[in-house]
Enzyme design. Sequence first.
Site, mmCIF file in Angstrom:
data_model
loop_
_atom_site.group_PDB
_atom_site.id
_atom_site.type_symbol
_atom_site.label_atom_id
_atom_site.label_comp_id
_atom_site.label_asym_id
_atom_site.label_seq_id
_atom_site.Cartn_x
_atom_site.Cartn_y
_atom_site.Cartn_z
ATOM 1 N N VAL A 30 38.750 65.444 52.817
ATOM 2 C CA VAL A 30 39.019 64.073 53.251
ATOM 3 C C VAL A 30 40.275 64.074 54.114
ATOM 4 O O VAL A 30 41.176 64.892 53.926
ATOM 5 C CB VAL A 30 39.205 63.099 52.067
ATOM 6 N N VAL A 77 43.783 70.829 58.124
ATOM 7 C CA VAL A 77 44.142 70.125 56.894
ATOM 8 C C VAL A 77 42.998 70.118 55.876
ATOM 9 O O VAL A 77 43.243 70.065 54.668
ATOM 10 C CB VAL A 77 44.624 68.692 57.212
ATOM 11 N N SER A 87 42.950 72.554 52.836
ATOM 12 C CA SER A 87 43.737 72.313 51.625
ATOM 13 C C SER A 87 43.551 70.904 51.067
ATOM 14 O O SER A 87 44.006 70.608 49.968
ATOM 15 C CB SER A 87 45.219 72.570 51.917
ATOM 16 N N HIS A 88 42.879 70.031 51.797
ATOM 17 C CA HIS A 88 42.776 68.630 51.385
ATOM 18 C C HIS A 88 41.343 68.156 51.499
ATOM 19 O O HIS A 88 41.034 67.380 52.398
ATOM 20 C CB HIS A 88 43.694 67.787 52.271
ATOM 21 N N PHE A 89 40.450 68.399 50.766
ATOM 22 C CA PHE A 89 40.358 69.355 49.685
ATOM 23 C C PHE A 89 39.165 70.223 49.992
ATOM 24 O O PHE A 89 38.154 69.717 50.482
ATOM 25 C CB PHE A 89 40.163 68.636 48.364
#
Length: 125
Positions: free
Chosen positions: A38, A28, A31-33
């Site tokens: 986070v 994750v 893409s986050h971020f």
Amino acid sequence: MTQLDRVESLVEGERATAVRHVPHTLQVFESHFPRFPVLPGVMIIEDLVEVANLVLGDGPWRLAGASRVRYRHFVRPGDVLRLDVDVTSRSAGTATCTATAKVDGRTVTTVRTLSLHRVETGEFL
């Protein structure tokens, strides 16, 4: 599949505390971020629901709602989440809890009302 690394305390039907390490390798974070990774808040809620399932037993229990959710700080790769859940009420197929997530003693997320519904046999998770 459990995300929790260990359960520190468990009083069935009342409360539990569990710990989860947030690895740098979580997909994750791509893409986050990418420049400021986070942990998404929904994943913290998911962890709290997992702890609630431990407390309530005889489940599985599914999230029915969460209210008065406060995100106070970011959870970053390498952090260790301490997850506390207390049962405030319970009936045959529903339960209500309060929940807190902390990193290094600092509160990162609070959920005043975590509502859960017990999944009946044959019901989709």
